[in-house]
Design a protein around this motif. Sequence first.
Motif, PDB file in Angstrom:
ATOM      1  N   GLY A  67       0.876  -1.149   0.134  1.00  0.00           N
ATOM      2  CA  GLY A  67      -0.100  -0.028   0.148  1.00  0.00           C
ATOM      3  C   GLY A  67       0.979   1.323   0.070  1.00  0.00           C
ATOM      4  N   ILE A  68       1.761   1.288   0.832  1.00  0.00           N
ATOM      5  CA  ILE A  68       2.765   2.431   0.753  1.00  0.00           C
ATOM      6  C   ILE A  68       3.342   2.737  -0.482  1.00  0.00           C
ATOM      7  N   MET A  69       3.905   1.657  -1.312  1.00  0.00           N
ATOM      8  CA  MET A  69       4.241   1.638  -2.520  1.00  0.00           C
ATOM      9  C   MET A  69       3.198   2.018  -3.682  1.00  0.00           C
ATOM     10  N   ARG A  70       2.162   1.615  -3.478  1.00  0.00           N
ATOM     11  CA  ARG A  70       1.156   1.865  -4.649  1.00  0.00           C
ATOM     12  C   ARG A  70      -0.073   2.774  -4.486  1.00  0.00           C
ATOM     13  N   VAL A  71      -0.291   2.975  -3.128  1.00  0.00           N
ATOM     14  CA  VAL A  71      -1.661   3.767  -3.010  1.00  0.00           C
ATOM     15  C   VAL A  71      -1.021   5.260  -3.020  1.00  0.00           C
ATOM     16  N   PRO A  72      -1.639   6.126  -3.591  1.00  0.00           N
ATOM     17  CA  PRO A  72      -1.209   7.524  -3.640  1.00  0.00           C
ATOM     18  C   PRO A  72      -1.114   8.258  -2.270  1.00  0.00           C
ATOM     19  N   GLN A  73      -0.121   9.048  -2.090  1.00  0.00           N
ATOM     20  CA  GLN A  73      -0.225   9.854  -0.778  1.00  0.00           C
ATOM     21  C   GLN A  73      -1.538  10.732  -0.731  1.00  0.00           C
ATOM     22  N   GLY A  74      -2.060  10.471   0.477  1.00  0.00           N
ATOM     23  CA  GLY A  74      -3.163  11.259   1.079  1.00  0.00           C
ATOM     24  C   GLY A  74      -4.347  10.381   0.848  1.00  0.00           C
ATOM     25  N   LYS A  75      -4.315   9.135   0.399  1.00  0.00           N
ATOM     26  CA  LYS A  75      -5.178   8.176   0.423  1.00  0.00           C
ATOM     27  C   LYS A  75      -5.054   7.261   1.477  1.00  0.00           C
ATOM     28  N   PRO A  76      -6.082   6.685   2.076  1.00  0.00           N
ATOM     29  CA  PRO A  76      -5.745   5.725   3.145  1.00  0.00           C
ATOM     30  C   PRO A  76      -5.510   4.356   2.453  1.00  0.00           C
ATOM     31  N   ILE A  77      -4.513   3.594   3.420  1.00  0.00           N
ATOM     32  CA  ILE A  77      -4.255   2.222   2.937  1.00  0.00           C
ATOM     33  C   ILE A  77      -5.012   1.462   3.757  1.00  0.00           C
ATOM     34  N   ARG A  78      -5.757   0.440   3.132  1.00  0.00           N
ATOM     35  CA  ARG A  78      -6.862  -0.402   3.772  1.00  0.00           C
ATOM     36  C   ARG A  78      -6.564  -1.844   3.512  1.00  0.00           C
ATOM     37  N   VAL A  79      -6.268  -2.524   4.521  1.00  0.00           N
ATOM     38  CA  VAL A  79      -5.844  -3.835   4.350  1.00  0.00           C
ATOM     39  C   VAL A  79      -6.885  -5.001   5.433  1.00  0.00           C
ATOM     40  N   ILE A  80      -6.904  -5.854   4.912  1.00  0.00           N
ATOM     41  CA  ILE A  80      -8.009  -6.662   5.672  1.00  0.00           C
ATOM     42  C   ILE A  80      -7.076  -8.142   6.120  1.00  0.00           C
ATOM     43  N   LYS A  81      -7.120  -8.495   7.250  1.00  0.00           N
ATOM     44  CA  LYS A  81      -6.369  -9.575   7.751  1.00  0.00           C
ATOM     45  C   LYS A  81      -7.448 -10.699   8.305  1.00  0.00           C
ATOM     46  N   ASN A  82      -7.023 -11.885   7.836  1.00  0.00           N
ATOM     47  CA  ASN A  82      -8.106 -12.864   8.282  1.00  0.00           C
ATOM     48  C   ASN A  82      -7.746 -13.389   9.886  1.00  0.00           C
ATOM     49  N   LEU A  83      -6.777 -13.128  10.415  1.00  0.00           N
ATOM     50  CA  LEU A  83      -6.508 -13.497  11.923  1.00  0.00           C
ATOM     51  C   LEU A  83      -6.333 -11.996  12.609  1.00  0.00           C
ATOM     52  N   ARG A  84      -6.267 -12.187  13.857  1.00  0.00           N
ATOM     53  CA  ARG A  84      -5.798 -11.164  14.864  1.00  0.00           C
ATOM     54  C   ARG A  84      -4.349 -10.541  14.457  1.00  0.00           C
ATOM     55  N   VAL A  85      -4.336  -9.100  14.247  1.00  0.00           N
ATOM     56  CA  VAL A  85      -3.035  -8.651  14.167  1.00  0.00           C
ATOM     57  C   VAL A  85      -2.133  -8.833  15.567  1.00  0.00           C
ATOM     58  N   CYS A  86      -0.879  -9.534  15.217  1.00  0.00           N
ATOM     59  CA  CYS A  86       0.114  -9.581  16.304  1.00  0.00           C
ATOM     60  C   CYS A  86       0.547  -8.297  17.016  1.00  0.00           C
ATOM     61  N   GLU A  87       0.967  -8.293  18.275  1.00  0.00           N
ATOM     62  CA  GLU A  87       1.594  -7.141  19.126  1.00  0.00           C
ATOM     63  C   GLU A  87       2.665  -6.492  18.279  1.00  0.00           C
ATOM     64  N   ASP A  88       3.501  -7.271  17.601  1.00  0.00           N
ATOM     65  CA  ASP A  88       4.718  -6.600  16.922  1.00  0.00           C
ATOM     66  C   ASP A  88       4.273  -5.872  15.679  1.00  0.00           C
ATOM     67  N   CYS A  89       3.147  -6.387  14.857  1.00  0.00           N
ATOM     68  CA  CYS A  89       2.779  -5.755  13.752  1.00  0.00           C
ATOM     69  C   CYS A  89       2.136  -4.551  13.961  1.00  0.00           C
ATOM     70  N   HIS A  90       1.362  -4.791  15.070  1.00  0.00           N
ATOM     71  CA  HIS A  90       0.537  -3.756  15.590  1.00  0.00           C
ATOM     72  C   HIS A  90       1.337  -2.410  15.761  1.00  0.00           C
ATOM     73  N   SER A  91       2.472  -2.611  16.578  1.00  0.00           N
ATOM     74  CA  SER A  91       3.373  -1.499  16.654  1.00  0.00           C
ATOM     75  C   SER A  91       4.307  -1.069  15.566  1.00  0.00           C
ATOM     76  N   ALA A  92       4.532  -2.062  14.648  1.00  0.00           N
ATOM     77  CA  ALA A  92       5.142  -1.732  13.502  1.00  0.00           C
ATOM     78  C   ALA A  92       4.422  -0.666  12.617  1.00  0.00           C
ATOM     79  N   ILE A  93       3.158  -1.126  12.366  1.00  0.00           N
ATOM     80  CA  ILE A  93       2.083  -0.270  11.691  1.00  0.00           C
ATOM     81  C   ILE A  93       1.964   0.908  12.318  1.00  0.00           C
ATOM     82  N   LYS A  94       1.834   1.026  13.574  1.00  0.00           N
ATOM     83  CA  LYS A  94       1.858   2.315  14.269  1.00  0.00           C
ATOM     84  C   LYS A  94       3.137   3.330  13.656  1.00  0.00           C
TER      85      LYS A  94
END
Length: 126
Positions: A67-94
């Motif tokens: 999303g960072i590479m391909r979604v234009p700046q100013g538009k939200p990046i929307r991701v769907i995950k089939n499991l609960r996001v882990c603590e590390d990924c949550h911190s990384a995405i923040k």
Amino acid sequence: MYSWIEIQNKTHTFSVWDEFHAFMEDLDLRMKRAGYVSKTNVVLHDVEEEDERMVRYHSERLAVACGIMRVPQGKPIRVIKNLRVCEDCHSAIKCLAKIKGRVIILRDNNRFHHFKDGSCSCGDYW
């Protein structure tokens, strides 16, 4: 374990270990400079420092990188995950939302997470 992102009406599916390694390496370097430390305690067996990639290449992080590479700046990046996001990924995405100046919306199997300016709408209670 899968994550999806839709870009220009096309759905991209990611699983652990997909190939975004060079871009992820650059993002990880930027995150570490910003103070991010990987939380390898989420891996169910002993992990050495050089094996942080076990959490670095979780599907939701790969989808966010796409999303960072391909979604234009100013538009939200929307991701769907089939499991609960882990603590590390949550911190990384923040951290990614902050250093890249992006709004990232992640829907896991538990709730919506709206990441912006280094924080999440869940208040770190996910």
